[in-house]
Design an enzyme around this catalytic site. Structure first.
Site, PDB file in Angstrom:
ATOM      1  N   LYS A 190       0.849  -1.196   0.000  1.00 44.02           N
ATOM      2  CA  LYS A 190       0.000   0.000   0.000  1.00 44.02           C
ATOM      3  C   LYS A 190       0.884   1.247   0.000  1.00 44.02           C
ATOM      4  O   LYS A 190       1.936   1.270   0.644  1.00 44.02           O
ATOM      5  CB  LYS A 190      -0.871   0.025   1.263  1.00 44.02           C
ATOM      6  N   ARG A 209     -10.574 -11.343   1.906  1.00 45.69           N
ATOM      7  CA  ARG A 209     -11.483 -12.359   1.360  1.00 45.69           C
ATOM      8  C   ARG A 209     -10.852 -13.754   1.432  1.00 45.69           C
ATOM      9  O   ARG A 209     -11.564 -14.753   1.531  1.00 45.69           O
ATOM     10  CB  ARG A 209     -11.874 -11.981  -0.079  1.00 45.69           C
TER      11      ARG A 209
END
Ligand code: BES
Ligand code: MN
Ligand code: ZN
Length: 489
Positions: free
Chosen positions: A269, A343
């Site tokens: 990130k 996920r």
């Protein structure tokens, strides 16, 4: 800290009285209170408008040291949240002024927009939640929480709502615990440490709590969860908490995303996105918090909390984009982006929990996508479910608790976007848009026909600034929502 009590304002000595005031009409019926409010409104700077505050010292013919009046605006606009905000702000006022006790003048008008139970419950919640200071990392503890809050009541109200204190304290205490976990920096809550924090909090609650380590996860073939954890020197954990009443009517499983730090992995990130990623375990914090509250509330349903806990780091052992992994359920997944890690840990935990518990309903909470924050902003969670009744029950619980949720769709044809040439699925969409939806659709591939809802809390799990009854940092979002909805689904 909370007490419901009959207080005779004429006789009793009161140090700090806090009084909610409306601009258009009197919401108190006690004569003395009405005259005090009249006295406050005689000053030009206070008319009872929302946000106004005025303090009167030693009002005549009373034994009150100070009466603090809080403007709430027009009476017809009031709801439970107005009273949470009022009592939260009143407690904060006392903390800032260094006052250790407060007596709250509960409105007694019988024609308020909400009933007395909602009124008392909301006042208690705001006071409990507002009375929290995260100063564990400060040398100087500048502020001290309020020690006592007395809600003024009639004898009948005291009888009716005294026990409400216990359930509100349990739920709000759990919510505060979740906030603390989320705000705790990642260096102090690596997977093993965070799992231990949950187990310690659950001690003496009657919950059965187990921590599964990486060896167990290997044996059970939690391939997707282990893949996410493999870049970190701290090994993953799976925490399972069970509340099992005698002869339960149903089984509800709650699954919470527990990424103790989400660096993004090899798809690191950038600055601006990475700084607050200690909050990426907010789903697990909410589920653990809800379980602690459930242990007190004792509903007649079995409730199981499942928390996959990992740290997502880039390193020589980290998963790479293009890697293909095998999930617990057996489906293979190509890693399109190592930052779509939530996920991956959720699907293994959900598939395992479904096999293990055969739940009537499964709800997962996760700080899953930035796209959900783009869609709904920082204060509203996204809800996804093919079961319309379940989605609506969650949205309704969000209205009552003010942990707001908004339903988003699960369009079958968008599943196209998750197709992959080499594996059964890609972990990210091939398209640019609708990222919250494609993430939810990815999860849906692993729940079979289990009644399921997914709540994306990426926005509301964290607050940049303090608000009425929540400081800056973790919000504990989801604890009150889950406690409210559990008995209703
Ligand atoms: N933890 C993030 C989502 C997130 C974003 C939470 C902002 C809170 C605030 C999640 O793991 C993530 O990185 N999602 C990616 C998915 C993308 C790679 C498909 C995102 O939202 O950008
Ligand atoms: Mn991520
Ligand atoms: Zn994440």
């Amino acid at each position: 800290m909370l007490e419901v009590k009959a207080v005779n304002l004429k006789r009793v000595k009161v140090d700090t009285l806090v009084v909610p005031v409306c601009e258009d009409r009197d919401i108190h019926t006690d004569k003395l209170l009405t005259s005090l409010v009249g006295g406050a409104k005689a000053f030009a700077e206070f008319k009872g408008k929302k946000g106004e505050v005025i303090t009167l010292f030693q009002p005549a013919e009373t034994r009150i040291a100070r009466a603090v009046f809080f403007g709430l605006g027009k009476a017809e606009t009031l709801n439970g949240e107005s009273f949470r905000a009022f009592s939260g702000n009143a407690v904060k006022f006392c903390i800032n002024a260094g006052l250790s006790a407060m007596t709250l003048a509960t409105p007694s008008a019988t024609d308020l927009t909400i009933n007395a139970e909602t009124l008392f419950g909301s006042l208690m919640e705001g006071a409990c939640l507002g009375n929290h200071i995260f100063d564990r990392y400060k040398k100087e503890k500048e502020k001290i929480p309020v020690k006592k809050v007395v809600l003024m009541a009639t004898a009948a109200q005291k009888k009716a709502y005294s026990s409400l204190v216990n359930s509100v304290a349990a739920v709000c205490g759990a919510s505060l615990k979740a906030r603390e976990w989320v705000t705790t920096p990642s260096n102090d809550k690596r997977p093993e440490a965070f799992a231990d924090m949950i187990r310690n909090a659950a001690r003496a609650t009657g919950l059965k709590t187990r921590i599964m380590d990486d060896q167990w996860l290997e044996k059970q073939q939690f391939g997707a969860m282990l893949a996410v954890g493999q870049g970190s020197s701290a090994k993953p954990r799976l925490v399972v908490m069970e509340y099992s009443p005698k002869a339960p009517k149903k089984t509800i499983v709650l699954v919470g995303k527990g990424v103790t730090f989400d660096s993004g992995g090899i798809n690191l990130k950038p600055s601006g996105s990475i700084e607050t990623m200690k909050m990426d375990m907010s789903g697990a914090a909410a589920v653990a918090g809800a379980m602690l509250a459930v242990a007190h509330l004792k509903p007649d349903v079995k409730v199981v909390g499942v928390m996959p806990i990992v740290e997502n780091m880039p390193s020589g052992t980290a998963i790479r984009p293009g890697d293909i992994i095998r999930s617990y359920a057996g489906k293979t997944i190509e890693i399109g982006n190592t930052d779509a890690e939530g996920r991956l840990i959720l699907i293994d935990a959900m598939a395992w929990a479904i096999k293990q518990y055969r739940p009537d309903t499964l709800i997962d909470l996760a700080t899953l996508t930035g796209a959900c924050v783009v869609a709904l902003g920082e204060k509203i969670a996204g809800v996804f479910s093919k079961d319309q009744q379940l989605a609506e029950a969650i949205v309704a619980a969000g209205e009552r608790t003010h942990e707001r949720c908004w339903q988003l769709p699960l369009p079958e044809d968008y599943k196209e976007l998750l197709k992959n040439d080499f594996a059964d699925l890609n972990n990210v969409s091939s398209g640019r848009w609708g990222g919250a939806i494609t993430a939810a659709l990815f999860l849906s591939e692993f729940v079979g026909d289990t009644r399921w809802a997914h709540i994306d809390i990426a926005g509301p799990a964290w607050a940049k600034k303090a608000s009425d009854y929540c400081g800056a940092g973790g919000t504990g979002f989801g604890v009150r929502l889950l406690c409210d909805v559990i008995g209703k689904i």
